[in-house]
Scaffold this motif. Structure first.
Motif, short mmCIF file in Angstrom:
data_model
loop_
_atom_site.label_atom_id
_atom_site.label_comp_id
_atom_site.label_asym_id
_atom_site.label_seq_id
_atom_site.Cartn_x
_atom_site.Cartn_y
_atom_site.Cartn_z
N PHE A 171 0.82 -1.21 0.00
CA PHE A 171 0.00 0.00 0.00
C PHE A 171 0.85 1.26 0.00
O PHE A 171 2.02 1.24 0.37
N GLU A 172 0.24 2.37 -0.40
CA GLU A 172 0.85 3.69 -0.24
C GLU A 172 0.65 4.11 1.21
O GLU A 172 -0.44 3.99 1.75
N VAL A 173 1.71 4.60 1.82
CA VAL A 173 1.63 5.02 3.22
C VAL A 173 1.77 6.54 3.29
O VAL A 173 2.72 7.11 2.74
N GLU A 174 0.84 7.18 3.96
CA GLU A 174 0.86 8.63 4.09
C GLU A 174 0.61 9.01 5.53
O GLU A 174 -0.33 8.54 6.16
N CYS A 175 1.45 9.87 6.05
CA CYS A 175 1.32 10.35 7.42
C CYS A 175 0.63 11.71 7.41
O CYS A 175 0.84 12.52 6.50
N ALA A 176 -0.19 11.94 8.41
CA ALA A 176 -0.87 13.23 8.54
C ALA A 176 -1.04 13.56 10.02
O ALA A 176 -1.23 12.66 10.84
N SER A 177 -0.95 14.84 10.34
CA SER A 177 -1.14 15.27 11.72
C SER A 177 -2.54 15.82 11.89
O SER A 177 -3.12 16.38 10.96
N MET A 178 -3.07 15.67 13.09
CA MET A 178 -4.38 16.20 13.44
C MET A 178 -4.20 17.23 14.54
O MET A 178 -3.35 17.06 15.42
N TRP A 179 -5.00 18.30 14.48
CA TRP A 179 -4.95 19.34 15.51
C TRP A 179 -3.55 19.90 15.68
O TRP A 179 -3.02 20.00 16.78
N LYS A 180 -2.94 20.26 14.55
CA LYS A 180 -1.63 20.93 14.54
C LYS A 180 -0.57 20.16 15.32
O LYS A 180 0.23 20.72 16.07
N GLY A 181 -0.57 18.84 15.14
CA GLY A 181 0.48 18.03 15.73
C GLY A 181 0.11 17.34 17.02
O GLY A 181 0.94 16.65 17.62
N LYS A 182 -1.13 17.49 17.50
CA LYS A 182 -1.55 16.79 18.71
C LYS A 182 -1.55 15.29 18.48
O LYS A 182 -1.21 14.50 19.36
N LYS A 183 -1.99 14.87 17.28
CA LYS A 183 -2.00 13.46 16.92
C LYS A 183 -1.40 13.28 15.54
O LYS A 183 -1.53 14.13 14.65
N TYR A 184 -0.71 12.15 15.34
CA TYR A 184 -0.15 11.77 14.04
C TYR A 184 -0.69 10.39 13.68
O TYR A 184 -0.63 9.46 14.50
N LEU A 185 -1.22 10.28 12.48
CA LEU A 185 -1.78 9.02 12.01
C LEU A 185 -1.13 8.60 10.70
O LEU A 185 -0.78 9.45 9.87
#
Length: 521
Positions: A171-185
């Motif tokens: 799969f393609e793996v993509e990281c993204a942050s939520m709430w300006k870096g509070k969470k990373y998924l």
């Protein structure tokens, strides 16, 4: 950028296949806060029916079109996807010719063999989500300690995690942050590249109501189009081939024929990319009073000019239909956004929330010491930058984007920068350094009308010089402006007559011999 699959999945629906300590904050938030409220409103689905990595769930029937530029829904066990007509607008336009104008007449494939392949089209499925917050924050702390975070620090963190987890997965793996870096998924995606147009109504149905109906409510248009997703014999992503077959999706949405009724439960799931719903009152005020008015006025001026030329010439109408639609889409968004910001007093709502925040801060000496000046500094900062933001918006809306001739000139400017930086003496047609400018110009000039472009640039330059202080014009524009005594139409005529950027053929002819950076400038 695909980002997350709506708030439910990106922020709170991590559950089922996650390990005991993986994403527990998200799970508990969903379990204790979000899900009870959703049930209260009428939701009958269980969490595992919405998102599940072990068995088919609702998320398996929701797809990202073109990496998240649009959202689609899988509605058949033979890979049929329904999306909005405006999502497919560019595809329909690209397939249209004066002889077969699918945009005006609509298109329907009565058999699978009649479906039209779309070069570069993608449909993406979300396959897995993982919470990597602790690891991401540790990487960020390490980069900061080594003074190597830089302005692209978040992207560096993403890259480290994507390389670590993307190597041993199909799969393609993509990281993204939520709430300006509070969470990373981490999001695991499967992308199909053989996508074919199945059907679309004529534009007079698909975009009925035009700009008056767009972004307003209720709407009355048949805003839909149909694609089909193909894979290899085993259902895996594959490049286009006549031997490919429609995929068998993990989940198919049932299309109800019973209609809708007052009180029915409804929710949205899809690929929004990002959200600004957490803006401060100052940021909302900036959007409403600083940037949106510039966007609305500049794009309305462009649209009026384009429409006049489109109505006068059927060929220009076809060439500019997609451009016109894309410009009007966001111009209308900005208009309706401002209407709704005022209608629902969003600034007032945010200000009331901030008043409660201020009271909470003030109630504790430690909080007061750390955050006591936060809201005052936000107000001061937004007020200080208002004029700069307005001028930047004018620059983007009237100088960078509107004219295809100017876009080509800007690409040549970028080429000159690279030549001077890398010590390249000259370039000419056939050189790899010129290839990007050439291919982009050829693609852009396929739908180009010189008279329309010249009038657009003239109006945009007048808007720019009328609204942006002279000291922000750069070095060359003031000299030309004074040379023509402020006569912008004459200035634009001169520029068009003395440039190779007004056609693909002129560009290639001028670069048939080597050109130095000084000659290009």
């Amino acid at each position: 950028m695909k980002k997350a699959i709506f708030y439910l999945l990106a922020c709170v629906l991590l559950p089922v296949a996650a390990s005991a300590d993986e994403g527990m904050w998200l799970v508990s938030t969903f379990r204790d806060v979000i899900y009870p409220q959703m049930k209260k409103e009428g939701l009958k689905l269980k969490p595992g029916e919405i998102y599940n990595e072990e068995s088919p769930a609702l998320c398996n029937a929701i797809v990202a079109v073109d990496g998240g530029m649009g959202t689609g829904s899988v509605i058949s066990d033979k890979g049929l996807v329904i999306t909005n007509h405006h999502v497919a607008y560019g595809d329909i336009h690209s397939l249209s010719t004066p002889a077969k104008n699918y945009l005006e007449e609509g298109f329907w494939a009565l058999e699978q063999k009649d479906e039209l392949p779309l070069k570069g089209k993608t449909v993406t499925f979300l396959r897995q989500v993982r919470d990597v917050t602790d690891e991401a924050q540790a990487i960020r702390d390490s980069l900061e300690k080594a003074n190597s975070l830089g302005i692209f620090g978040t992207r560096k963190v993403y890259g480290i995690l994507e390389r670590k987890y993307g190597g041993d997965t199909p799969f393609e793996v993509e990281c993204a942050s939520m709430w300006k870096g509070k969470k990373y998924l981490l999001f695991y995606y499967e992308t199909y590249k053989d996508v074919r147009l199945v059907g679309a109504p004529p534009v007079k149905i698909g975009a009925f109501g035009g700009e008056q109906d767009n972004w307003g409510w209720p709407q009355h248009k048949g805003d839909f189009a149909l694609y089909r997703v193909y894979g290899d014999a085993k259902g895996r992503p594959a490049a286009y081939s006549e031997n490919n077959v429609p995929i068998t999706p993990r989940k198919v949405l049932n299309v109800s024929t019973s209609g809708i009724h007052d009180g029915d439960y409804a929710m949205v799931i899809g690929f929004p990319g990002r959200t600004n719903r957490y803006m401060s009152s100052q940021a909302v005020r900036e959007k409403e009073h600083v940037t949106n008015p510039v966007v609305i006025k500049a794009r309305r001026d462009r649209l009026d000019i384009m429409l006049r030329h489109m109505e006068a010439d059927p060929d220009v109408r076809l060439m500019y239909s997609d451009k016109y639609f894309n410009i009007s889409n966001y111009a209308d968004y900005a208009k309706w956004e401002n209407i709704c910001l005022r209608r629902y007093d969003v600034i007032g709502i945010r200000a009331a929330e901030e008043a409660r925040l201020a009271a909470w801060i003030d109630a504790d000496p430690a909080r007061r010491a750390e955050y006591g000046d936060l809201l005052a500094n936000l107000k001061k900062g937004y007020e200080a930058r208002a004029e700069a933001v307005r001028e930047k918006c004018y620059y983007q809306e009237t100088w960078i984007r509107p004219s295809d001739v100017m876009m080509t000139a800007n690409r040549l400017g970028t080429l000159v920068d690279r030549m001077q930086r890398d010590g390249i003496a000259s370039v000419q047609d056939g050189d790899k350094n010129f290839a990007g400018v050439k291919s982009n110009t050829r693609r852009m000039m396929k739908d180009f009308d010189l008279a329309t472009d010249k009038e657009v640039l003239t109006r945009m330059m007048e808007s720019f010089t009328d609204n942006v202080p002279r000291e922000m014009w750069g070095e060359q524009l003031p000299q030309l402006y004074d040379r023509f005594k402020g006569n912008v139409p004459a200035l634009v005529d001169y520029a068009f007559e003395n440039t190779c950027c007004t056609s693909y053929e002129k560009l290639c002819a001028w670069f048939a011999q080597p050109r130095t950076a000084e000659e290009i400038l």
